[in-house]
Design a protein around this motif. Structure first.
Motif, mmCIF file in Angstrom:
data_model
loop_
_atom_site.group_PDB
_atom_site.id
_atom_site.type_symbol
_atom_site.label_atom_id
_atom_site.label_comp_id
_atom_site.label_asym_id
_atom_site.label_seq_id
_atom_site.Cartn_x
_atom_site.Cartn_y
_atom_site.Cartn_z
ATOM 1 N N GLY A 409 0.819 -1.205 0.000
ATOM 2 C CA GLY A 409 0.000 0.000 0.000
ATOM 3 C C GLY A 409 0.856 1.260 0.000
ATOM 4 O O GLY A 409 2.085 1.187 0.085
ATOM 5 N N GLU A 410 0.163 2.386 -0.080
ATOM 6 C CA GLU A 410 0.860 3.673 -0.179
ATOM 7 C C GLU A 410 0.404 4.635 0.912
ATOM 8 O O GLU A 410 -0.726 4.581 1.388
ATOM 9 C CB GLU A 410 0.528 4.330 -1.525
ATOM 10 C CG GLU A 410 1.363 3.867 -2.681
ATOM 11 C CD GLU A 410 1.093 4.705 -3.920
ATOM 12 O OE1 GLU A 410 2.060 5.219 -4.496
ATOM 13 O OE2 GLU A 410 -0.101 4.867 -4.287
ATOM 14 N N VAL A 411 1.290 5.572 1.237
ATOM 15 C CA VAL A 411 0.931 6.626 2.184
ATOM 16 C C VAL A 411 1.817 7.832 1.884
ATOM 17 O O VAL A 411 2.887 7.688 1.288
ATOM 18 C CB VAL A 411 1.137 6.132 3.648
ATOM 19 C CG1 VAL A 411 2.605 6.158 4.072
ATOM 20 C CG2 VAL A 411 0.291 6.936 4.637
ATOM 21 N N ARG A 412 1.349 9.028 2.295
ATOM 22 C CA ARG A 412 2.214 10.195 2.124
ATOM 23 C C ARG A 412 2.970 10.472 3.422
ATOM 24 O O ARG A 412 2.412 10.354 4.514
ATOM 25 C CB ARG A 412 1.405 11.437 1.749
ATOM 26 C CG ARG A 412 2.288 12.700 1.688
ATOM 27 C CD ARG A 412 1.568 13.931 1.224
ATOM 28 N NE ARG A 412 1.191 13.876 -0.188
ATOM 29 C CZ ARG A 412 2.024 14.112 -1.208
ATOM 30 N NH1 ARG A 412 3.298 14.392 -0.985
ATOM 31 N NH2 ARG A 412 1.583 14.055 -2.439
ATOM 32 N N LEU A 413 4.243 10.807 3.255
ATOM 33 C CA LEU A 413 5.011 11.283 4.402
ATOM 34 C C LEU A 413 4.748 12.788 4.524
ATOM 35 O O LEU A 413 4.896 13.510 3.531
ATOM 36 C CB LEU A 413 6.507 11.034 4.193
ATOM 37 C CG LEU A 413 6.920 9.576 3.976
ATOM 38 C CD1 LEU A 413 8.427 9.504 3.712
ATOM 39 C CD2 LEU A 413 6.540 8.709 5.186
ATOM 40 N N ARG A 414 4.358 13.234 5.688
ATOM 41 C CA ARG A 414 4.024 14.652 5.879
ATOM 42 C C ARG A 414 5.124 15.576 5.333
ATOM 43 O O ARG A 414 6.300 15.417 5.658
ATOM 44 C CB ARG A 414 3.823 14.882 7.389
ATOM 45 C CG ARG A 414 3.837 16.288 7.887
ATOM 46 C CD ARG A 414 2.564 17.106 7.688
ATOM 47 N NE ARG A 414 1.318 16.403 7.854
ATOM 48 C CZ ARG A 414 0.489 16.573 8.889
ATOM 49 N NH1 ARG A 414 0.781 17.376 9.867
ATOM 50 N NH2 ARG A 414 -0.650 15.932 8.935
ATOM 51 N N GLY A 415 4.732 16.468 4.436
ATOM 52 C CA GLY A 415 5.678 17.435 3.877
ATOM 53 C C GLY A 415 6.678 16.835 2.909
ATOM 54 O O GLY A 415 7.638 17.498 2.529
ATOM 55 N N SER A 416 6.466 15.584 2.526
ATOM 56 C CA SER A 416 7.466 14.917 1.701
ATOM 57 C C SER A 416 6.777 14.082 0.605
ATOM 58 O O SER A 416 5.734 14.486 0.096
ATOM 59 C CB SER A 416 8.342 14.063 2.622
ATOM 60 O OG SER A 416 9.308 13.354 1.917
ATOM 61 N N TYR A 417 7.340 12.942 0.286
ATOM 62 C CA TYR A 417 6.866 12.132 -0.830
ATOM 63 C C TYR A 417 5.846 11.075 -0.418
ATOM 64 O O TYR A 417 5.680 10.773 0.756
ATOM 65 C CB TYR A 417 8.050 11.395 -1.458
ATOM 66 C CG TYR A 417 9.114 12.290 -2.011
ATOM 67 C CD1 TYR A 417 9.069 12.732 -3.336
ATOM 68 C CD2 TYR A 417 10.178 12.699 -1.208
ATOM 69 C CE1 TYR A 417 10.072 13.555 -3.846
ATOM 70 C CE2 TYR A 417 11.186 13.525 -1.710
ATOM 71 C CZ TYR A 417 11.117 13.946 -3.027
ATOM 72 O OH TYR A 417 12.099 14.759 -3.530
ATOM 73 N N VAL A 418 5.241 10.483 -1.450
ATOM 74 C CA VAL A 418 4.404 9.302 -1.248
ATOM 75 C C VAL A 418 5.328 8.090 -1.309
ATOM 76 O O VAL A 418 6.202 8.014 -2.181
ATOM 77 C CB VAL A 418 3.319 9.216 -2.341
ATOM 78 C CG1 VAL A 418 2.635 7.851 -2.321
ATOM 79 C CG2 VAL A 418 2.300 10.349 -2.172
ATOM 80 N N ILE A 419 5.164 7.165 -0.367
ATOM 81 C CA ILE A 419 5.983 5.945 -0.409
ATOM 82 C C ILE A 419 5.088 4.713 -0.541
ATOM 83 O O ILE A 419 3.918 4.730 -0.146
ATOM 84 C CB ILE A 419 6.898 5.809 0.835
ATOM 85 C CG1 ILE A 419 6.084 5.673 2.130
ATOM 86 C CG2 ILE A 419 7.856 6.987 0.929
ATOM 87 C CD1 ILE A 419 6.909 5.272 3.344
#
Ligand code: ATP
Ligand code: MG
Length: 556
Positions: A409-419
């Motif tokens: 699955g995917e998630v966004r890192l706050r202030g950064s990229y989607v991993i």
């Protein structure tokens, strides 16, 4: 600090307003009169805010006066802590710090005045006898056999008491009022006792000490106090307060008004009980962040404004009630939401490796310190191949509606990229110890193309983050009203403190100073503890982001 725009018209404020408008009172003078026998607690904050607040509001003065008539339980260290607490709340007392003991000479003269007018006598009943003579709520008392001594004899005996010619407890000075009075406080109350005790202010000058009742009103009068505000347990003492003012050549006529004590659920507000928690080692000291003391709450991260707002909101009434802890927490959350810079700290870290992120490549990202207050500026956060996220933000098999990271699955890192997570590394016991991920380099500051990523989680760079100790606090007592239990310590919550030693905080927190407060994004508000050192930052959780008390109650 500014006086809040909306000031509810509680009954004491109304009385003072009327007195000022009718010119009965010129300059309003109040006092805060702590006994230096412990640290101040949240209940005292209510009294401080009321007394200092009214003086400020009406352009008057508030005195800080130590009510130091019981040297057996008092200490200079308590005097110092009380001064520090009042100042921290943002109040200034008028003139120098005062002590009731400053008036011991005058009080002695007042005692002689009562004696000379036939209004006080030296009584030599033993404590047991005195109790028997006092009567009960239903039955009147009996006159002491010493009651009809002449003023001359009483003067001589009282001087002997002062000169140390009586053993402790062998004689007392009593007001001569009425042994049949329905109000027991008027049944010839004690004014002076013999006590050979060293006093923190007056040393060994005195071996007789005035009682609270004989000291308080007269000290108010000497200082020109106009409104003497105290808690309801003194209501029955008011007739004595007034009797003494009436029968003594005092320079002013203060009036006493009573209001209800502040009681807060899941804690205790009594110095005696708080002292027991300290003395018996249930907490680490008076300023333990779990304590409802002003110093404990300060250490935990409460702000002066939050306590002042809380005290204003709970109001001032004459009916006893219990205030919900969630009101106190709401007040601090509200203030910190507006004032605390944001930061990221991973409380239970799990390592993330971004396999497609170049080794040794470090990117500096700039994030706002506050989402609404631009004046706080930006902070720098570094992005690198190895990161930490919180264990609780990952599931191998996510439950329904899961918005955080999961396997495949995917998630966004706050202030950064989607991993994206495509693999996990497990230890021998089968626990996930590392997440193998990739990052999408086209997602910095923009949505990925063709798909939606809802979740946003906090993170820190592995190499660059600071190791932190985070202390999480829960309620100190399991019972809503611990004081009502036979032994209040029986309901202590044994899990009121959780220490997380391996937390990782973003690098900007390396420079944090003791007392600094932050919102750790998605976690709550935290303050840097005084036990922090150069190589170890310790954070106290002031309060979580959302109210957890409702949940507590639900659990029953
Ligand atoms: P404690 O029982 O905790 O020792 P106290 O009344 O003996 O409290 P003091 O040092 O005598 O403590 O209190 C100073 C002032 O603070 C007094 O005017 C007292 O009425 C007030 N005060 C104490 N506790 C509370 C409370 N829970 N709510 C409001 N005012 C309080
Ligand atoms: Mg008291």
């Amino acid at each position: 600090m500014s006086q809040e725009a909306v000031t509810p018209a509680h009954f004491i404020r109304k009385i003072v307003t009327q007195d000022v408008e009718s010119k009965h009172t010129g300059k309003v003078i109040t006092r805060f009169p702590p006994e230096p026998n412990g640290f101040l607690h949240i209940g005292h904050a209510k009294s401080i805010c009321l007394n200092f607040g009214l003086a400020e509001e009406f352009g008057g003065d508030c005195h800080l006066r130590f009510d130091d008539t019981n040297p057996a339980k008092e200490e200079q260290a308590y005097v110092e802590s009380i001064k520090a607490d009042v100042e921290w709340l943002g109040f200034k007392w008028a003139g120098s710090v005062r002590y009731a003991s400053d008036y011991f000479d005058t009080l002695y003269d007042y005692a002689l005045h009562l004696i000379d007018n036939g209004n006080a006598y030296v009584c030599e009943l033993s404590a047991d006898e005195a109790r028997e003579y006092r009567g009960t709520l239903k039955e009147p008392g009996k006159n002491s056999p010493y009651r009809d001594r002449s003023p001359e004899e009483n003067r001589q005996l009282f001087e002997k008491m002062r000169a140390g010619e009586f053993e402790d407890g062998a004689a007392v000075l009593r007001a001569k009022i009425d042994m049949a009075a329905p109000n027991i406080n008027l049944r010839d109350p004690i004014l002076y006792r013999v006590r050979r005790l060293n006093h923190h202010q007056t040393g060994d000058t005195w071996c007789i000490y005035p009682t609270y009742d004989f000291t308080h009103g007269q000290s108010d009068a000497i200082e020109g106090v106009t409104h003497s505000l105290c808690t309801l347990e003194f209501e029955d003492h008011r007739p004595l307060y007034e009797w003494l003012i009436e029968h003594l050549p005092v320079p002013a006529q203060p009036r006493q008004y009573e209001f209800a004590r502040l009681n807060l659920n899941y804690t205790v507000t009594s110095k005696r009980k708080l002292k027991q928690l300290v003395d018996d080692g249930h907490v680490e000291g008076w300023d333990d962040p779990r304590m409802p003391t002003i110093s404990g709450m300060r250490r935990r991260g409460y702000t002066p404004l939050s306590l002042r707002n809380f005290c204003e909101r709970i109001g001032v009434t004459r009916s006893e009630g219990v205030v919900d802890m969630s009101m106190l927490e709401h007040a601090v959350r509200e203030d910190l939401d507006a004032t605390a810079p944001r930061a990221m700290c991973v409380l239970n870290p799990i390592r993330v490796v971004l396999e497609n992120y170049p080794e040794n490549d470090v990117q500096t990202l700039s994030l706002p310190r506050h989402p609404k207050d631009e004046s706080m500026g930006q902070r720098e956060v570094t992005m690198s191949r190895e990161l930490y996220i919180d264990r609780n933000d990952f599931e191998v098999e996510p439950p329904p509606k899961w918005k955080r990271l999961f396997l495949n699955g995917e998630v966004r890192l706050r202030g950064s990229y989607v991993i994206h997570c495509h693999d996990v590394v497990k230890d021998e016991a089968g626990n996930v110890v590392e997440l193998r991920c990739t990052y999408d380099e086209n997602t910095l500051g923009k949505n990925p193309e063709g798909r939606k990523v809802k979740g946003v989680i906090h993170w820190v760079s592995a190499a660059d983050s600071v190791e932190a100790e985070v202390r999480l606090y829960d309620r100190l007592f399991q019972e809503e009203n611990p004081a009502a239990q036979e032994d209040f310590t029986a309901s202590l919550n044994l899990e009121s403190l959780t220490v997380l030693r391996g937390a990782r905080a973003e690098a900007s927190l390396r420079r944090a100073n003791v007392g600094d407060r932050f919102q750790f994004e998605r976690e709550g508000y935290f303050a840097v503890d005084s036990s922090s050192s150069d190589d170890r930052v310790v954070f106290n959780r002031t309060v979580s982001l959302r109210d957890s008390w409702q949940k507590v109650k639900g659990k029953g």
